[in-house]
Design a protein around this motif. Structure first.
Motif, PDB file in Angstrom:
ATOM      1  N   GLY A  32       0.814  -1.213   0.000  1.00  0.00           N
ATOM      2  CA  GLY A  32       0.000   0.000   0.000  1.00  0.00           C
ATOM      3  C   GLY A  32       0.842   1.255   0.000  1.00  0.00           C
ATOM      4  O   GLY A  32       2.014   1.261   0.388  1.00  0.00           O
ATOM      5  N   GLY A  33       0.240   2.365  -0.413  1.00  0.00           N
ATOM      6  CA  GLY A  33       0.904   3.653  -0.359  1.00  0.00           C
ATOM      7  C   GLY A  33       2.090   3.758  -1.302  1.00  0.00           C
ATOM      8  O   GLY A  33       2.168   3.081  -2.323  1.00  0.00           O
ATOM      9  N   GLY A  34       3.040   4.622  -0.921  1.00  0.00           N
ATOM     10  CA  GLY A  34       4.137   4.920  -1.813  1.00  0.00           C
ATOM     11  C   GLY A  34       5.322   3.997  -1.697  1.00  0.00           C
ATOM     12  O   GLY A  34       5.974   3.692  -2.679  1.00  0.00           O
ATOM     13  N   GLY A  35       5.674   3.564  -0.487  1.00  0.00           N
ATOM     14  CA  GLY A  35       6.769   2.628  -0.315  1.00  0.00           C
ATOM     15  C   GLY A  35       7.951   3.141   0.472  1.00  0.00           C
ATOM     16  O   GLY A  35       8.626   2.365   1.149  1.00  0.00           O
ATOM     17  N   ILE A  36       8.224   4.435   0.423  1.00  0.00           N
ATOM     18  CA  ILE A  36       9.390   4.961   1.140  1.00  0.00           C
ATOM     19  C   ILE A  36       9.246   4.795   2.655  1.00  0.00           C
ATOM     20  O   ILE A  36      10.201   4.380   3.315  1.00  0.00           O
ATOM     21  N   PRO A  37       8.075   5.086   3.253  1.00  0.00           N
ATOM     22  CA  PRO A  37       7.958   4.846   4.705  1.00  0.00           C
ATOM     23  C   PRO A  37       8.162   3.391   5.090  1.00  0.00           C
ATOM     24  O   PRO A  37       8.720   3.099   6.153  1.00  0.00           O
ATOM     25  N   GLN A  38       7.711   2.452   4.253  1.00  0.00           N
ATOM     26  CA  GLN A  38       7.944   1.044   4.552  1.00  0.00           C
ATOM     27  C   GLN A  38       9.434   0.730   4.592  1.00  0.00           C
ATOM     28  O   GLN A  38       9.911  -0.010   5.453  1.00  0.00           O
ATOM     29  N   VAL A  39      10.172   1.297   3.642  1.00  0.00           N
ATOM     30  CA  VAL A  39      11.619   1.086   3.605  1.00  0.00           C
ATOM     31  C   VAL A  39      12.269   1.666   4.857  1.00  0.00           C
ATOM     32  O   VAL A  39      13.128   1.029   5.485  1.00  0.00           O
ATOM     33  N   ILE A  40      11.861   2.852   5.246  1.00  0.00           N
ATOM     34  CA  ILE A  40      12.417   3.486   6.444  1.00  0.00           C
ATOM     35  C   ILE A  40      12.099   2.670   7.690  1.00  0.00           C
ATOM     36  O   ILE A  40      12.937   2.505   8.585  1.00  0.00           O
ATOM     37  N   LYS A  41      10.880   2.141   7.773  1.00  0.00           N
ATOM     38  CA  LYS A  41      10.485   1.317   8.920  1.00  0.00           C
ATOM     39  C   LYS A  41      11.388   0.099   9.040  1.00  0.00           C
ATOM     40  O   LYS A  41      11.839  -0.248  10.139  1.00  0.00           O
ATOM     41  N   VAL A  42      11.686  -0.555   7.928  1.00  0.00           N
ATOM     42  CA  VAL A  42      12.552  -1.733   7.965  1.00  0.00           C
ATOM     43  C   VAL A  42      13.981  -1.346   8.304  1.00  0.00           C
ATOM     44  O   VAL A  42      14.682  -2.063   9.029  1.00  0.00           O
ATOM     45  N   ILE A  43      14.444  -0.203   7.790  1.00  0.00           N
ATOM     46  CA  ILE A  43      15.800   0.257   8.112  1.00  0.00           C
ATOM     47  C   ILE A  43      15.938   0.498   9.609  1.00  0.00           C
ATOM     48  O   ILE A  43      16.964   0.186  10.221  1.00  0.00           O
ATOM     49  N   ARG A  44      14.893   1.020  10.223  1.00  0.00           N
ATOM     50  CA  ARG A  44      14.931   1.246  11.670  1.00  0.00           C
ATOM     51  C   ARG A  44      14.954  -0.071  12.440  1.00  0.00           C
ATOM     52  O   ARG A  44      15.630  -0.202  13.457  1.00  0.00           O
ATOM     53  N   HIS A  45      14.183  -1.036  11.961  1.00  0.00           N
ATOM     54  CA  HIS A  45      14.038  -2.316  12.659  1.00  0.00           C
ATOM     55  C   HIS A  45      14.203  -3.453  11.646  1.00  0.00           C
ATOM     56  O   HIS A  45      13.211  -4.058  11.229  1.00  0.00           O
ATOM     57  N   PRO A  46      15.425  -3.761  11.245  1.00  0.00           N
ATOM     58  CA  PRO A  46      15.635  -4.768  10.192  1.00  0.00           C
ATOM     59  C   PRO A  46      15.467  -6.200  10.699  1.00  0.00           C
ATOM     60  O   PRO A  46      16.365  -7.031  10.569  1.00  0.00           O
ATOM     61  N   LYS A  47      14.302  -6.495  11.272  1.00  0.00           N
ATOM     62  CA  LYS A  47      14.006  -7.846  11.726  1.00  0.00           C
ATOM     63  C   LYS A  47      13.495  -8.670  10.542  1.00  0.00           C
ATOM     64  O   LYS A  47      12.761  -8.152   9.690  1.00  0.00           O
ATOM     65  N   PRO A  48      13.833  -9.946  10.496  1.00  0.00           N
ATOM     66  CA  PRO A  48      13.431 -10.763   9.338  1.00  0.00           C
ATOM     67  C   PRO A  48      11.927 -10.771   9.080  1.00  0.00           C
ATOM     68  O   PRO A  48      11.495 -10.679   7.927  1.00  0.00           O
ATOM     69  N   ARG A  49      11.104 -10.866  10.129  1.00  0.00           N
ATOM     70  CA  ARG A  49       9.659 -10.945   9.925  1.00  0.00           C
ATOM     71  C   ARG A  49       9.114  -9.624   9.384  1.00  0.00           C
ATOM     72  O   ARG A  49       8.236  -9.604   8.521  1.00  0.00           O
ATOM     73  N   LEU A  50       9.623  -8.506   9.921  1.00  0.00           N
ATOM     74  CA  LEU A  50       9.175  -7.204   9.439  1.00  0.00           C
ATOM     75  C   LEU A  50       9.645  -6.971   8.008  1.00  0.00           C
ATOM     76  O   LEU A  50       8.890  -6.457   7.164  1.00  0.00           O
ATOM     77  N   THR A  51      10.888  -7.357   7.720  1.00  0.00           N
ATOM     78  CA  THR A  51      11.403  -7.228   6.357  1.00  0.00           C
ATOM     79  C   THR A  51      10.575  -8.047   5.385  1.00  0.00           C
ATOM     80  O   THR A  51      10.246  -7.591   4.286  1.00  0.00           O
ATOM     81  N   ASP A  52      10.229  -9.265   5.795  1.00  0.00           N
ATOM     82  CA  ASP A  52       9.429 -10.123   4.921  1.00  0.00           C
ATOM     83  C   ASP A  52       8.047  -9.536   4.681  1.00  0.00           C
ATOM     84  O   ASP A  52       7.480  -9.686   3.599  1.00  0.00           O
ATOM     85  N   ARG A  53       7.482  -8.862   5.681  1.00  0.00           N
ATOM     86  CA  ARG A  53       6.147  -8.297   5.526  1.00  0.00           C
ATOM     87  C   ARG A  53       6.149  -7.050   4.641  1.00  0.00           C
ATOM     88  O   ARG A  53       5.268  -6.886   3.785  1.00  0.00           O
ATOM     89  N   LEU A  54       7.124  -6.161   4.825  1.00  0.00           N
ATOM     90  CA  LEU A  54       7.121  -4.883   4.117  1.00  0.00           C
ATOM     91  C   LEU A  54       7.961  -4.883   2.840  1.00  0.00           C
ATOM     92  O   LEU A  54       7.733  -4.049   1.960  1.00  0.00           O
ATOM     93  N   LEU A  55       8.924  -5.801   2.751  1.00  0.00           N
ATOM     94  CA  LEU A  55       9.790  -5.852   1.566  1.00  0.00           C
ATOM     95  C   LEU A  55       9.879  -7.268   1.002  1.00  0.00           C
ATOM     96  O   LEU A  55      10.817  -7.576   0.262  1.00  0.00           O
ATOM     97  N   GLY A  56       8.924  -8.101   1.341  1.00  0.00           N
ATOM     98  CA  GLY A  56       8.910  -9.470   0.848  1.00  0.00           C
ATOM     99  C   GLY A  56       8.339  -9.575  -0.554  1.00  0.00           C
ATOM    100  O   GLY A  56       8.011  -8.573  -1.202  1.00  0.00           O
TER     101      GLY A  56
END
Length: 460
Positions: free
Chosen positions: A86-110
Protein backbone atom coordinates in the motif's frame (compact mmCIF):
# COMPACT_ATOMS: atom_id res chain seq x y z
CA UNK A 1 56.99 -16.75 11.62
CA UNK A 2 57.97 -19.98 9.82
CA UNK A 3 57.79 -19.82 6.03
CA UNK A 4 55.19 -22.64 5.86
CA UNK A 5 52.87 -20.83 8.32
CA UNK A 6 53.38 -17.55 6.47
CA UNK A 7 52.53 -19.21 3.17
CA UNK A 8 49.38 -20.78 4.62
CA UNK A 9 48.32 -17.40 6.06
CA UNK A 10 48.89 -15.68 2.71
CA UNK A 11 46.89 -18.37 0.91
CA UNK A 12 43.97 -18.01 3.33
CA UNK A 13 44.05 -14.24 2.98
CA UNK A 14 44.05 -14.51 -0.82
CA UNK A 15 41.05 -16.84 -0.75
CA UNK A 16 39.26 -14.48 1.63
CA UNK A 17 39.90 -11.49 -0.63
CA UNK A 18 38.74 -13.48 -3.66
CA UNK A 19 35.54 -14.48 -1.85
CA UNK A 20 34.90 -10.88 -0.84
CA UNK A 21 35.37 -9.72 -4.41
CA UNK A 22 32.98 -12.38 -5.66
CA UNK A 23 30.37 -11.45 -3.07
CA UNK A 24 30.73 -7.77 -3.95
CA UNK A 25 30.15 -8.66 -7.60
CA UNK A 26 26.94 -10.45 -6.59
CA UNK A 27 25.76 -7.27 -4.86
CA UNK A 28 26.66 -5.25 -7.95
CA UNK A 29 24.65 -7.70 -10.06
CA UNK A 30 21.60 -7.09 -7.85
CA UNK A 31 22.16 -3.33 -8.17
CA UNK A 32 22.21 -3.65 -11.95
CA UNK A 33 19.00 -5.68 -11.71
CA UNK A 34 17.45 -2.83 -9.73
CA UNK A 35 18.42 -0.46 -12.52
CA UNK A 36 16.94 -2.63 -15.26
CA UNK A 37 13.79 -3.26 -13.24
CA UNK A 38 13.40 0.46 -12.47
CA UNK A 39 13.66 1.37 -16.15
CA UNK A 40 11.13 -1.27 -17.16
CA UNK A 41 8.79 -0.31 -14.33
CA UNK A 42 9.07 3.36 -15.33
CA UNK A 43 8.15 2.56 -18.92
CA UNK A 44 5.08 0.56 -17.88
CA UNK A 45 3.97 3.11 -15.27
CA UNK A 46 4.43 6.07 -17.62
CA UNK A 47 2.53 4.27 -20.36
CA UNK A 48 -0.32 3.59 -17.91
CA UNK A 49 -0.50 7.26 -16.91
CA UNK A 50 -0.43 8.43 -20.53
CA UNK A 51 -3.09 5.88 -21.47
CA UNK A 52 -5.37 7.31 -18.81
CA UNK A 53 -5.03 10.84 -20.17
CA UNK A 54 -5.84 9.66 -23.69
CA UNK A 55 -8.74 7.56 -22.44
CA UNK A 56 -10.08 10.52 -20.46
CA UNK A 57 -10.01 12.76 -23.53
CA UNK A 58 -11.71 10.19 -25.77
CA UNK A 59 -14.12 8.51 -23.31
CA UNK A 60 -14.53 10.92 -20.43
CA UNK A 61 -17.60 9.27 -18.89
CA UNK A 62 -15.99 5.84 -18.79
CA UNK A 63 -12.70 7.26 -17.49
CA UNK A 64 -14.51 8.90 -14.57
CA UNK A 65 -15.71 5.48 -13.44
CA UNK A 66 -12.19 4.11 -13.02
CA UNK A 67 -10.99 5.74 -9.76
CA UNK A 68 -14.05 4.74 -7.64
CA UNK A 69 -13.61 1.14 -8.83
CA UNK A 70 -9.83 0.73 -8.98
CA UNK A 71 -8.98 2.47 -5.69
CA UNK A 72 -10.97 0.11 -3.42
CA UNK A 73 -10.09 -2.88 -5.59
CA UNK A 74 -6.37 -2.21 -5.14
CA UNK A 75 -6.80 -1.77 -1.38
CA UNK A 76 -8.70 -5.07 -1.21
CA UNK A 77 -5.96 -6.87 -3.15
CA UNK A 78 -3.33 -5.41 -0.83
CA UNK A 79 -5.20 -6.56 2.25
CA UNK A 80 -5.86 -10.04 0.94
CA UNK A 81 -2.76 -10.84 -1.09
CA UNK A 82 -0.10 -8.15 -1.55
CA UNK A 83 0.65 -7.25 2.08
CA UNK A 84 2.96 -4.28 2.43
CA UNK A 85 2.27 -2.88 -1.05
CA UNK A 86 0.00 0.00 0.00
CA UNK A 87 0.90 3.65 -0.36
CA UNK A 88 4.14 4.92 -1.81
CA UNK A 89 6.77 2.63 -0.32
CA UNK A 90 9.39 4.96 1.14
CA UNK A 91 7.96 4.85 4.70
CA UNK A 92 7.94 1.04 4.55
CA UNK A 93 11.62 1.09 3.61
CA UNK A 94 12.42 3.49 6.44
CA UNK A 95 10.49 1.32 8.92
CA UNK A 96 12.55 -1.73 7.97
CA UNK A 97 15.80 0.26 8.11
CA UNK A 98 14.93 1.25 11.67
CA UNK A 99 14.04 -2.32 12.66
CA UNK A 100 15.63 -4.77 10.19
CA UNK A 101 14.01 -7.85 11.73
CA UNK A 102 13.43 -10.76 9.34
CA UNK A 103 9.66 -10.95 9.92
CA UNK A 104 9.17 -7.20 9.44
CA UNK A 105 11.40 -7.23 6.36
CA UNK A 106 9.43 -10.12 4.92
CA UNK A 107 6.15 -8.30 5.53
CA UNK A 108 7.12 -4.88 4.12
CA UNK A 109 9.79 -5.85 1.57
CA UNK A 110 8.91 -9.47 0.85
CA UNK A 111 7.74 -11.00 -2.40
CA UNK A 112 4.09 -10.04 -1.79
CA UNK A 113 4.93 -6.35 -1.37
CA UNK A 114 7.38 -6.56 -4.29
CA UNK A 115 4.89 -8.08 -6.71
CA UNK A 116 2.06 -5.92 -5.41
CA UNK A 117 3.98 -2.75 -6.17
CA UNK A 118 4.97 -3.98 -9.62
CA UNK A 119 1.44 -5.00 -10.59
CA UNK A 120 -0.87 -2.59 -8.78
CA UNK A 121 1.00 0.71 -9.22
CA UNK A 122 0.54 0.80 -13.03
CA UNK A 123 -3.09 -0.27 -12.54
CA UNK A 124 -3.73 2.60 -10.14
CA UNK A 125 -1.94 5.10 -12.39
CA UNK A 126 -4.01 3.88 -15.34
CA UNK A 127 -7.13 4.70 -13.33
CA UNK A 128 -6.08 8.37 -13.05
CA UNK A 129 -4.66 8.56 -9.52
CA UNK A 130 -2.68 11.75 -8.93
CA UNK A 131 0.37 9.84 -7.75
CA UNK A 132 3.76 8.86 -9.10
CA UNK A 133 5.99 5.83 -9.57
CA UNK A 134 9.13 7.05 -7.78
CA UNK A 135 8.15 6.03 -4.24
CA UNK A 136 7.16 2.54 -5.39
CA UNK A 137 10.47 2.28 -7.25
CA UNK A 138 12.29 2.92 -3.96
CA UNK A 139 10.41 0.07 -2.29
CA UNK A 140 11.01 -2.24 -5.25
CA UNK A 141 14.74 -1.45 -5.24
CA UNK A 142 14.99 -1.95 -1.49
CA UNK A 143 13.15 -5.27 -1.75
CA UNK A 144 15.45 -6.44 -4.54
CA UNK A 145 18.59 -5.67 -2.53
CA UNK A 146 16.94 -7.21 0.52
CA UNK A 147 16.65 -10.44 -1.44
CA UNK A 148 20.42 -10.32 -1.99
CA UNK A 149 20.94 -10.59 1.78
CA UNK A 150 19.47 -14.11 1.67
CA UNK A 151 22.63 -15.35 -0.03
CA UNK A 152 24.87 -16.73 2.77
CA UNK A 153 28.03 -15.14 1.46
CA UNK A 154 26.38 -11.73 1.05
CA UNK A 155 24.92 -11.93 4.56
CA UNK A 156 28.39 -12.47 6.00
CA UNK A 157 29.82 -9.40 4.33
CA UNK A 158 26.87 -6.96 4.19
CA UNK A 159 24.21 -6.28 6.80
CA UNK A 160 20.59 -6.15 5.64
CA UNK A 161 20.07 -2.52 6.68
CA UNK A 162 22.90 -1.25 4.49
CA UNK A 163 21.73 -3.30 1.52
CA UNK A 164 18.17 -1.99 1.86
CA UNK A 165 19.41 1.60 2.08
CA UNK A 166 21.46 1.06 -1.07
CA UNK A 167 18.52 -0.56 -2.86
CA UNK A 168 16.13 2.27 -2.04
CA UNK A 169 18.65 4.91 -3.09
CA UNK A 170 19.38 2.95 -6.27
CA UNK A 171 15.67 3.13 -7.02
CA UNK A 172 15.78 6.93 -6.78
CA UNK A 173 18.91 7.12 -8.94
CA UNK A 174 17.34 4.94 -11.64
CA UNK A 175 13.84 6.45 -11.48
CA UNK A 176 14.99 10.04 -12.00
CA UNK A 177 18.32 9.39 -13.77
CA UNK A 178 19.97 11.21 -10.87
CA UNK A 179 22.91 9.17 -9.50
CA UNK A 180 24.08 11.98 -7.19
CA UNK A 181 20.52 12.50 -5.99
CA UNK A 182 20.32 8.80 -5.16
CA UNK A 183 23.51 9.03 -3.11
CA UNK A 184 22.22 12.03 -1.17
CA UNK A 185 18.86 10.34 -0.64
CA UNK A 186 20.67 7.38 0.92
CA UNK A 187 22.49 9.54 3.47
CA UNK A 188 19.96 12.28 4.17
CA UNK A 189 16.61 10.43 4.16
CA UNK A 190 16.99 6.67 4.29
CA UNK A 191 19.95 6.13 6.60
CA UNK A 192 18.87 8.94 8.97
CA UNK A 193 21.83 8.58 11.35
CA UNK A 194 22.08 4.82 10.75
CA UNK A 195 25.59 3.93 9.66
CA UNK A 196 26.17 1.95 6.48
CA UNK A 197 28.76 -0.83 6.46
CA UNK A 198 31.13 -1.17 3.49
CA UNK A 199 29.98 2.23 2.30
CA UNK A 200 32.18 2.49 -0.79
CA UNK A 201 30.88 -0.78 -2.27
CA UNK A 202 27.26 0.16 -1.65
CA UNK A 203 27.70 3.66 -3.05
CA UNK A 204 29.10 2.07 -6.19
CA UNK A 205 26.00 -0.14 -6.31
CA UNK A 206 23.78 2.98 -6.25
CA UNK A 207 25.79 4.56 -9.06
CA UNK A 208 25.57 1.36 -11.13
CA UNK A 209 21.77 1.41 -10.94
CA UNK A 210 21.80 4.99 -12.18
CA UNK A 211 24.18 4.09 -14.98
CA UNK A 212 21.74 1.46 -16.25
CA UNK A 213 19.23 4.24 -16.88
CA UNK A 214 21.94 6.27 -18.60
CA UNK A 215 22.87 3.37 -20.89
CA UNK A 216 19.29 2.37 -21.75
CA UNK A 217 17.71 5.82 -22.07
CA UNK A 218 20.64 8.07 -22.87
CA UNK A 219 22.00 11.13 -21.11
CA UNK A 220 18.64 12.78 -20.62
CA UNK A 221 17.33 15.12 -17.91
CA UNK A 222 14.06 14.14 -16.25
CA UNK A 223 12.39 17.50 -16.93
CA UNK A 224 14.46 18.38 -19.99
CA UNK A 225 17.08 21.12 -20.10
CA UNK A 226 16.51 24.60 -18.75
CA UNK A 227 18.62 27.74 -19.15
CA UNK A 228 16.46 29.69 -16.72
CA UNK A 229 18.33 32.10 -14.48
CA UNK A 230 17.59 34.80 -11.93
CA UNK A 231 19.64 37.75 -10.71
CA UNK A 232 20.53 36.83 -7.14
CA UNK A 233 21.64 40.33 -6.12
CA UNK A 234 18.62 42.20 -7.47
CA UNK A 235 15.85 39.68 -6.80
CA UNK A 236 16.75 38.33 -3.39
CA UNK A 237 13.39 39.49 -1.98
CA UNK A 238 11.56 37.41 -4.60
CA UNK A 239 13.76 34.39 -3.86
CA UNK A 240 13.32 34.74 -0.10
CA UNK A 241 9.54 35.17 -0.30
CA UNK A 242 9.26 32.18 -2.64
CA UNK A 243 11.22 30.06 -0.16
CA UNK A 244 8.89 31.10 2.66
CA UNK A 245 5.72 30.35 0.69
CA UNK A 246 7.10 27.02 -0.54
CA UNK A 247 7.91 26.08 3.05
CA UNK A 248 4.37 26.90 4.17
CA UNK A 249 2.81 24.92 1.31
CA UNK A 250 5.06 21.90 1.84
CA UNK A 251 4.55 21.96 5.61
CA UNK A 252 0.77 22.13 5.27
CA UNK A 253 0.83 19.42 2.61
CA UNK A 254 2.76 17.07 4.89
CA UNK A 255 0.60 17.92 7.90
CA UNK A 256 -2.55 16.99 5.99
CA UNK A 257 -1.00 13.71 4.83
CA UNK A 258 -0.36 12.74 8.45
CA UNK A 259 -3.90 13.73 9.34
CA UNK A 260 -5.46 11.33 6.83
CA UNK A 261 -3.44 8.30 8.00
CA UNK A 262 -3.67 8.87 11.74
CA UNK A 263 -6.47 6.69 13.17
CA UNK A 264 -6.86 9.16 16.05
CA UNK A 265 -8.28 11.86 13.78
CA UNK A 266 -11.75 11.97 12.26
CA UNK A 267 -10.62 11.37 8.69
CA UNK A 268 -8.03 8.77 9.63
CA UNK A 269 -10.49 7.03 11.94
CA UNK A 270 -13.10 6.83 9.19
CA UNK A 271 -10.43 5.51 6.84
CA UNK A 272 -9.44 2.83 9.34
CA UNK A 273 -12.99 1.66 10.04
CA UNK A 274 -14.23 1.57 6.42
CA UNK A 275 -11.16 1.24 4.17
CA UNK A 276 -12.98 0.14 1.02
CA UNK A 277 -15.81 2.64 1.16
CA UNK A 278 -13.28 5.34 2.04
CA UNK A 279 -11.10 4.41 -0.95
CA UNK A 280 -14.15 4.45 -3.22
CA UNK A 281 -15.10 7.88 -1.85
CA UNK A 282 -11.60 9.16 -2.61
CA UNK A 283 -12.03 7.85 -6.15
CA UNK A 284 -15.33 9.69 -6.48
CA UNK A 285 -13.67 12.94 -5.38
CA UNK A 286 -10.83 12.53 -7.88
CA UNK A 287 -13.34 11.82 -10.68
CA UNK A 288 -15.47 14.81 -9.69
CA UNK A 289 -12.40 17.05 -9.75
CA UNK A 290 -11.43 15.70 -13.18
CA UNK A 291 -14.93 16.39 -14.46
CA UNK A 292 -14.72 20.01 -13.24
CA UNK A 293 -11.05 20.88 -13.85
CA UNK A 294 -10.10 18.49 -16.64
CA UNK A 295 -7.14 16.18 -17.21
CA UNK A 296 -4.72 18.27 -15.13
CA UNK A 297 -6.21 16.60 -12.04
CA UNK A 298 -4.98 13.18 -13.17
CA UNK A 299 -1.51 11.69 -12.91
CA UNK A 300 1.67 12.97 -11.29
CA UNK A 301 1.85 16.10 -13.46
CA UNK A 302 5.14 15.19 -15.12
CA UNK A 303 4.09 16.10 -18.67
CA UNK A 304 2.49 19.42 -17.74
CA UNK A 305 5.49 20.43 -15.63
CA UNK A 306 8.02 19.53 -18.32
CA UNK A 307 6.11 21.41 -21.02
CA UNK A 308 5.73 24.48 -18.80
CA UNK A 309 9.46 24.50 -18.01
CA UNK A 310 10.19 24.36 -21.73
CA UNK A 311 7.70 27.21 -22.41
CA UNK A 312 5.60 24.88 -24.56
CA UNK A 313 2.47 25.14 -22.45
CA UNK A 314 1.31 27.41 -19.63
CA UNK A 315 -0.16 26.03 -16.42
CA UNK A 316 -3.55 27.20 -15.23
CA UNK A 317 -3.44 29.66 -12.29
CA UNK A 318 -4.85 27.10 -9.84
CA UNK A 319 -2.93 24.12 -11.17
CA UNK A 320 -0.85 23.84 -8.02
CA UNK A 321 -3.90 23.87 -5.75
CA UNK A 322 -5.77 21.34 -7.91
CA UNK A 323 -2.75 19.01 -7.94
CA UNK A 324 -2.27 19.56 -4.20
CA UNK A 325 -5.84 18.40 -3.52
CA UNK A 326 -6.02 15.53 -6.00
CA UNK A 327 -2.70 14.10 -4.80
CA UNK A 328 -3.76 14.33 -1.16
CA UNK A 329 -7.06 12.57 -1.92
CA UNK A 330 -5.39 9.87 -4.03
CA UNK A 331 -2.82 9.30 -1.29
CA UNK A 332 -5.56 9.06 1.36
CA UNK A 333 -7.20 6.17 -0.48
CA UNK A 334 -4.38 3.80 0.48
CA UNK A 335 -3.85 2.71 -3.13
CA UNK A 336 -0.25 2.12 -4.29
CA UNK A 337 1.47 5.23 -5.60
CA UNK A 338 3.94 7.81 -4.40
CA UNK A 339 3.89 11.55 -3.74
CA UNK A 340 7.50 12.39 -4.68
CA UNK A 341 6.84 13.40 -8.28
CA UNK A 342 3.48 15.09 -7.58
CA UNK A 343 5.23 17.19 -4.93
CA UNK A 344 7.54 18.53 -7.63
CA UNK A 345 4.49 19.29 -9.81
CA UNK A 346 2.83 21.17 -6.96
CA UNK A 347 5.99 23.24 -6.53
CA UNK A 348 6.20 23.92 -10.25
CA UNK A 349 2.55 24.96 -10.35
CA UNK A 350 2.98 27.35 -7.44
CA UNK A 351 6.14 28.84 -8.99
CA UNK A 352 4.21 29.42 -12.21
CA UNK A 353 1.34 31.02 -10.27
CA UNK A 354 3.71 33.24 -8.28
CA UNK A 355 5.52 34.34 -11.45
CA UNK A 356 2.23 35.46 -13.01
CA UNK A 357 1.31 37.23 -9.78
CA UNK A 358 4.46 39.38 -9.76
CA UNK A 359 4.87 39.51 -13.57
CA UNK A 360 8.10 37.49 -13.66
CA UNK A 361 9.55 34.91 -16.02
CA UNK A 362 8.01 31.60 -14.98
CA UNK A 363 10.76 28.99 -15.47
CA UNK A 364 13.26 30.11 -12.77
CA UNK A 365 10.54 30.53 -10.15
CA UNK A 366 9.10 27.12 -11.05
CA UNK A 367 12.47 25.47 -10.42
CA UNK A 368 12.97 27.32 -7.16
CA UNK A 369 9.50 26.42 -5.93
CA UNK A 370 10.00 22.76 -6.90
CA UNK A 371 13.09 22.61 -4.70
CA UNK A 372 11.34 24.56 -1.95
CA UNK A 373 8.23 22.39 -1.69
CA UNK A 374 10.22 19.14 -1.97
CA UNK A 375 12.61 20.33 0.76
CA UNK A 376 9.68 21.33 2.96
CA UNK A 377 8.04 17.92 2.63
CA UNK A 378 11.16 15.77 3.01
CA UNK A 379 13.30 18.02 5.26
CA UNK A 380 16.20 16.97 3.03
CA UNK A 381 17.37 20.27 1.49
CA UNK A 382 20.56 18.88 -0.03
CA UNK A 383 18.80 15.92 -1.63
CA UNK A 384 16.05 18.17 -3.04
CA UNK A 385 18.60 20.63 -4.42
CA UNK A 386 20.77 17.94 -6.03
CA UNK A 387 17.84 16.02 -7.52
CA UNK A 388 16.21 19.06 -9.12
CA UNK A 389 19.59 20.31 -10.34
CA UNK A 390 20.22 16.96 -12.05
CA UNK A 391 16.68 16.88 -13.42
CA UNK A 392 17.09 20.05 -15.46
CA UNK A 393 20.88 20.28 -15.84
CA UNK A 394 20.90 23.98 -14.92
CA UNK A 395 23.92 25.24 -13.00
CA UNK A 396 22.99 28.91 -13.28
CA UNK A 397 20.57 28.57 -10.34
CA UNK A 398 22.86 26.75 -7.90
CA UNK A 399 22.96 29.42 -5.18
CA UNK A 400 19.27 30.41 -5.38
CA UNK A 401 18.27 26.72 -5.28
CA UNK A 402 20.40 26.09 -2.20
CA UNK A 403 19.02 29.18 -0.48
CA UNK A 404 15.37 28.35 -1.21
CA UNK A 405 15.78 24.75 -0.09
CA UNK A 406 17.28 25.88 3.23
CA UNK A 407 14.63 28.55 3.86
CA UNK A 408 11.72 26.26 2.93
CA UNK A 409 13.00 23.50 5.22
CA UNK A 410 13.26 25.83 8.20
CA UNK A 411 9.80 27.33 7.58
CA UNK A 412 8.27 23.87 7.16
CA UNK A 413 9.62 22.73 10.54
CA UNK A 414 7.15 25.11 12.19
CA UNK A 415 4.30 23.02 10.75
CA UNK A 416 5.89 19.62 10.18
CA UNK A 417 8.29 18.41 12.88
CA UNK A 418 10.14 15.93 10.65
CA UNK A 419 10.29 14.50 7.15
CA UNK A 420 6.89 13.29 5.97
CA UNK A 421 8.43 9.90 5.21
CA UNK A 422 9.83 9.56 8.72
CA UNK A 423 6.47 10.57 10.22
CA UNK A 424 4.54 8.16 8.01
CA UNK A 425 6.93 5.39 9.02
CA UNK A 426 5.94 6.09 12.63
CA UNK A 427 2.33 5.23 11.73
CA UNK A 428 3.19 1.82 10.32
CA UNK A 429 1.84 -0.86 12.64
CA UNK A 430 2.35 -4.51 11.79
CA UNK A 431 0.74 -7.33 13.74
CA UNK A 432 1.85 -10.92 13.33
CA UNK A 433 -1.20 -12.42 14.99
CA UNK A 434 -2.09 -15.94 13.79
CA UNK A 435 -4.92 -16.42 11.33
CA UNK A 436 -8.18 -16.94 13.31
CA UNK A 437 -10.11 -20.17 12.76
CA UNK A 438 -13.38 -18.28 12.43
CA UNK A 439 -13.27 -15.39 9.97
CA UNK A 440 -13.52 -12.11 11.81
CA UNK A 441 -13.23 -8.45 10.92
CA UNK A 442 -9.50 -7.72 11.25
CA UNK A 443 -8.20 -4.73 13.10
CA UNK A 444 -7.50 -1.71 10.91
CA UNK A 445 -4.17 0.02 10.81
CA UNK A 446 -3.09 3.53 10.03
CA UNK A 447 -3.15 2.76 6.32
CA UNK A 448 -6.67 1.34 6.40
CA UNK A 449 -5.47 -1.99 5.08
CA UNK A 450 -7.04 -5.07 6.66
CA UNK A 451 -5.47 -8.27 5.36
CA UNK A 452 -6.99 -11.62 6.05
CA UNK A 453 -5.79 -12.88 9.39
CA UNK A 454 -3.00 -10.36 9.90
CA UNK A 455 -2.76 -6.62 10.02
CA UNK A 456 -1.17 -4.75 7.19
CA UNK A 457 1.40 -1.99 7.42
CA UNK A 458 0.53 1.60 6.88
CA UNK A 459 2.49 4.01 4.80
CA UNK A 460 2.76 5.90 1.61
Amino acid sequence: MPSRTRSRFSSQRARLMANRSLITLVVYAFALAVGFLAVGFAMVADYAAEWNIDFFEEHTAWALLLPPIVFPLSVWLINRLFWGAGGGGIPQVIKVIRHPKPRLTDRLLGWRAFLGKLILTPLVLASGAAMGREGPTVQIGAAMMGFAHRFPGVARLFDSRSLIIAGGAAGVAAAFNTPLGGLMFAFEELSHKKAMRRTSSLLMAIVLAGLVTLVLQGNYSYFGYSNATIDWSEEWVTILSLGIFAGLIGGLYGRLMIMVVSPKGRIGGLRARHPYWFAAGCGVIVSAMAWVFGAEVLGAGYTETKMALQDEQALSPMYWLVKFTSTLVSFASGAPGGVFSPTLSIGAGFGHFYANLIDHEAAPLMLLAMVGVLSAVTHCPITAFVIVLEMVDNHELVMPLIFVSAVATQVSKRLLPSSIYQLLANHIKVSFAPVPETPAEPTSTADGNKPAGTNQAAGS
